[in-house]
Design a protein around this motif. Structure first.
Motif, PDB file in Angstrom:
ATOM      1  N   TYR A 150     -14.131  -8.593  -4.346  1.00 52.40           N
ATOM      2  CA  TYR A 150     -13.356  -7.450  -3.512  1.00 52.40           C
ATOM      3  C   TYR A 150     -14.156  -6.077  -3.934  1.00 52.40           C
ATOM      4  N   ASN A 151     -14.185  -5.073  -3.234  1.00 53.22           N
ATOM      5  CA  ASN A 151     -14.459  -3.846  -3.288  1.00 53.22           C
ATOM      6  C   ASN A 151     -13.057  -3.043  -3.228  1.00 53.22           C
ATOM      7  N   TYR A 152     -12.881  -1.869  -3.988  1.00 53.64           N
ATOM      8  CA  TYR A 152     -11.584  -1.489  -4.301  1.00 53.64           C
ATOM      9  C   TYR A 152     -11.582   0.068  -3.827  1.00 53.64           C
ATOM     10  N   GLN A 153     -10.524   0.726  -3.362  1.00 55.82           N
ATOM     11  CA  GLN A 153     -10.252   1.969  -2.848  1.00 55.82           C
ATOM     12  C   GLN A 153     -10.714   3.069  -3.946  1.00 55.82           C
ATOM     13  N   SER A 154     -10.492   2.475  -5.251  1.00 55.85           N
ATOM     14  CA  SER A 154     -10.540   3.677  -6.684  1.00 55.85           C
ATOM     15  C   SER A 154     -10.959   2.740  -7.750  1.00 55.85           C
ATOM     16  N   TYR A 195       0.828  -1.291  -0.018  1.00 56.00           N
ATOM     17  CA  TYR A 195      -0.082   0.107  -0.009  1.00 56.00           C
ATOM     18  C   TYR A 195       0.884   1.123   0.059  1.00 56.00           C
ATOM     19  N   ASN A 196       2.179   1.293   0.463  1.00 56.58           N
ATOM     20  CA  ASN A 196       3.004   2.268   0.433  1.00 56.58           C
ATOM     21  C   ASN A 196       3.747   2.635  -0.749  1.00 56.58           C
ATOM     22  N   GLY A 255     -23.388  -6.784  -0.713  1.00 59.56           N
ATOM     23  CA  GLY A 255     -22.143  -6.198  -0.212  1.00 59.56           C
ATOM     24  C   GLY A 255     -21.345  -5.521  -0.827  1.00 59.56           C
ATOM     25  N   GLY A 256     -21.685  -5.088  -2.319  1.00 58.81           N
ATOM     26  CA  GLY A 256     -20.885  -4.364  -3.054  1.00 58.81           C
ATOM     27  C   GLY A 256     -21.111  -2.779  -2.671  1.00 58.81           C
ATOM     28  N   THR A 257     -19.777  -2.186  -2.969  1.00 57.62           N
ATOM     29  CA  THR A 257     -19.913  -0.569  -2.375  1.00 57.62           C
ATOM     30  C   THR A 257     -19.488   0.229  -3.570  1.00 57.62           C
ATOM     31  N   MET A 258     -19.208  -0.342  -4.918  1.00 58.51           N
ATOM     32  CA  MET A 258     -18.874   0.317  -5.943  1.00 58.51           C
ATOM     33  C   MET A 258     -19.912   0.976  -6.811  1.00 58.51           C
ATOM     34  N   GLY A 259     -21.067   0.374  -6.767  1.00 60.57           N
ATOM     35  CA  GLY A 259     -22.133   0.885  -7.514  1.00 60.57           C
ATOM     36  C   GLY A 259     -22.308   0.262  -8.985  1.00 60.57           C
ATOM     37  N   SER A 260     -22.770   1.004  -9.905  1.00 60.51           N
ATOM     38  CA  SER A 260     -23.070   0.587 -11.180  1.00 60.51           C
ATOM     39  C   SER A 260     -21.958  -0.013 -12.006  1.00 60.51           C
ATOM     40  N   VAL A 315      -1.089  -2.468 -10.189  1.00 65.97           N
ATOM     41  CA  VAL A 315      -2.139  -3.217 -10.112  1.00 65.97           C
ATOM     42  C   VAL A 315      -3.225  -2.649 -10.328  1.00 65.97           C
ATOM     43  N   GLY A 316      -3.514  -1.327 -10.314  1.00 65.06           N
ATOM     44  CA  GLY A 316      -4.635  -0.512 -10.968  1.00 65.06           C
ATOM     45  C   GLY A 316      -5.627   0.026  -9.665  1.00 65.06           C
ATOM     46  N   ALA A 317      -5.373  -0.629  -8.805  1.00 68.41           N
ATOM     47  CA  ALA A 317      -6.493  -0.299  -7.420  1.00 68.41           C
ATOM     48  C   ALA A 317      -6.076  -1.298  -6.503  1.00 68.41           C
ATOM     49  N   TYR A 318      -6.281  -0.580  -5.200  1.00 69.15           N
ATOM     50  CA  TYR A 318      -6.131  -1.395  -4.004  1.00 69.15           C
ATOM     51  C   TYR A 318      -7.377  -1.795  -3.293  1.00 69.15           C
ATOM     52  N   PHE A 319      -7.271  -3.139  -2.592  1.00 71.42           N
ATOM     53  CA  PHE A 319      -8.587  -3.719  -2.075  1.00 71.42           C
ATOM     54  C   PHE A 319      -8.964  -2.649  -0.855  1.00 71.42           C
ATOM     55  N   ALA A 320     -10.231  -2.630  -0.754  1.00 74.61           N
ATOM     56  CA  ALA A 320     -10.919  -1.777   0.385  1.00 74.61           C
ATOM     57  C   ALA A 320     -11.646  -2.877   1.448  1.00 74.61           C
TER      58      ALA A 320
END
Length: 566
Positions: A173-177, A125-126, A196-201, A134-139
């Protein structure tokens, strides 16, 4: 180009229940080597051993050897040089030290391949470079459950075998971005099909991208041991590995704003002349001919047209543009418009990528970008007025301007069915018109033929713009002209703070319509910022990679202020 072993097709065919169609046989890939890295400094998946064995099985059947390790000491420049791709298999936490990170970044930027699987997004992450890679980090993730995966790109070797909707059970997975601004999203999760999805459409789950000369493929799937017994997931891993190792090509540029002309529905399409196209699995396949299947709902003037296609053997077809209503005479498209040819062999001006019988493609560039018969390719046909450019799997292979008063590039769009024994399939034909489509997409070239480049491929506001050796298909060097703006990675070329002093930083910044983001192309080749009256300049007239560009007083004839736009 040497390709997938015929035995892989038999492997895929074993899972007819999970795949809508098996892949056709193709030639074997040139042998290569893959490193599988599965070190964990956080949660450890009990599926890692199954994943390693699955990749070993794929390698044994498909021309690559596998070295598996959890020893980060393998990340030296000398050791990495022997591998065409490195798979991060459900890694977690901080797994490389600073020296190892430097070696791996150099490996990727120099042309190495990366495949990230599942919790590879829960790693490092740092380390900003890894985040770009990787393109996006796990949330977060909900409980393991069944969900529908919507496959939006069925041309990439990692997803071409899948149906449009792939129903499977996994840890989702949901992602931070959202990675869509810097990567080509291949598949998304339908959040309405699970909880449980948090990223929408728009919830990407699989994507690909490039960083400098390197390639990256990531899939968020593969949590359980059972996953690695699934033929469909194994085929996805194989396709991701082959793409990252440069044994298969794909267009992994970010893509937004396109309208589907065909993605399963033939509404608005008509057949002119003999023959036809079958329509199954959101795939049009040519039958007989010689005829023309054309989109009659609208004529187009300036646009980007994309189509995925696959040929069988030495077949013949093409994409036709710029013709009037053909009625029942498909020859109208040939004589009054232009054809972008699809043909494995033939004369240089009549083979894949040629403007048929008018201008050959750049054969060397075409050959390097082309997947062979049996595999999918992607054409972009970029039409601006009477200029047409052809991109194959993101690589520019033809650039032609019409000067024939009897032919045109304004008009209808169609695909050709050439005749008996010529079988070519098409998927996902889509278009982006000017007005929403910019007036040019490609590289901006300057001093010593080098390219305007976003440092590190980062889309963060304030990222320095620099000069760098040109690399085809690199998103950090792909600029979009829209009015007087130049855009890359979804953001604008910007004069820091609207400054006017010589040496003011030129950077990437969120597009805001400000005068400090306007660049006017001059007849002498300079790019002038009208707000300041000064030019885009390569610092110190230095052509070394990494030299910054900045704002400077315009100097007549200065080589470090001359630019060629797409």
């Amino acid at each position: 180009m040497r390709r997938l072993l015929a035995g892989a097709s038999a492997l895929l065919a074993l899972a007819a229940g999970s795949l809508t169609a098996s892949l056709p046989a193709a030639a074997a890939d040139a042998p290569y080597d893959v490193l599988v890295f599965s070190k964990t400094a956080g949660f450890r998946h009990d599926s890692i051993a199954a994943g390693i064995q699955a990749i070993r099985d794929l390698g044994a059947a498909n021309s690559f050897t596998v070295t598996a390790t959890e020893d980060a000491a393998a990340f030296t420049s000398g050791n990495l040089a022997q591998y065409e791709a490195v798979v991060f298999l459900s890694t977690t936490g901080d797994v490389l030290n600073d020296t190892q990170q430097t070696a791996f970044e150099s490996y990727i930027r120099g042309g190495g391949g990366y495949v990230g699987v599942h919790s590879a997004a829960d790693t490092e992450y740092n380390w900003s470079f890894y985040g770009q890679l990787v393109g996006a980090y796990f949330a977060s993730h909900p409980a393991i459950q069944q969900a529908n995966v919507k496959v939006e790109n069925r041309a990439h070797p990692g997803t071409a075998h899948l149906p449009q909707t792939w129903t499977r059970t996994d840890e989702l997975y949901n992602y931070q971005s959202n990675p869509r601004a810097t990567a080509r999203v291949l598949a998304t999760l339908d959040e309405s099909s699970y909880s449980g999805g948090t990223m929408g459409s728009d919830h990407p789950i699989t994507w690909c991208k490039t960083i400098d000369s390197g390639r990256s493929f990531y899939t968020g799937l593969g949590h359980s041991q059972a996953s690695y017994a699934e033929t469909a997931l194994r085929a996805q891993l194989l396709g991701g590995i082959r793409y990252s190792a440069k044994r298969a090509n794909a267009d992994c540029r970010p893509e937004t704003g396109y309208t589907a002309l065909y993605n399963g529905s033939t509404t608005g399409w008509s057949q002119s002349g003999p023959g036809s196209f079958t329509n199954s699995d959101a795939t049009l396949t040519s039958v007989g001919g010689m005829g023309l299947f054309w989109y009659n709902a609208k004529q187009y003037t300036s646009y980007s047209l994309k189509a995925d296609w696959r040929m069988t053997g030495d077949s013949n077809s093409g994409i036709q543009v710029g013709f009037p209503n053909p009625g029942n005479d498909p020859n109208v498209a040939q004589t009054q418009g232009y054809e972008v040819q699809i043909d494995a062999t033939d004369a240089a001006d009549r083979t894949t990528g040629a403007i048929y019988a008018v201008k050959s493609a750049d054969i060397a560039a075409r050959d390097a970008a082309l997947n062979p018969p049996g595999e999918w390719n992607t054409f972009e046909v970029l039409v601006e007025g009477q200029r047409i450019r052809v991109y194959l799997n993101s690589v520019l292979i033809n650039d032609f301007t019409n000067t024939d008063p009897n032919r045109n590039l304004d008009g209808y769009i169609g695909i050709q069915n050439h005749g008996s024994g010529n079988t070519v399939a098409f998927r996902n034909i889509r278009i982006k018109e000017s007005g929403t489509q910019p007036t040019g997409v490609g590289q901006v070239k300057g001093l010593a033929g080098k390219c305007l480049d976003v440092r590190g491929g980062s889309s963060a506001n304030g990222t320095q713009i620099q000069l760098y050796t040109c690399q085809q298909g690199n998103a950090a060097q792909t600029w979009t002209r829209s009015g007087q703006t130049l855009q890359a990675l979804g953001k604008c070329l910007d004069v820091n703070g609207g400054g006017t002093a010589n040496g003011t930083k030129v950077q990437l910044w969120t597009c805001n319509g400000g005068g400090n983001q306007n660049w006017s192309a001059q007849s002498d080749g300079t790019l002038r910022n009208p707000q300041s009256g000064k030019c885009l300049d390569v610092s110190g007239n230095n052509s070394a990679d990494g030299t910054v560009v900045h704002l400077w007083t315009c100097i007549a004839g200065a080589a470090n202020q001359k630019w060629t736009l797409p």
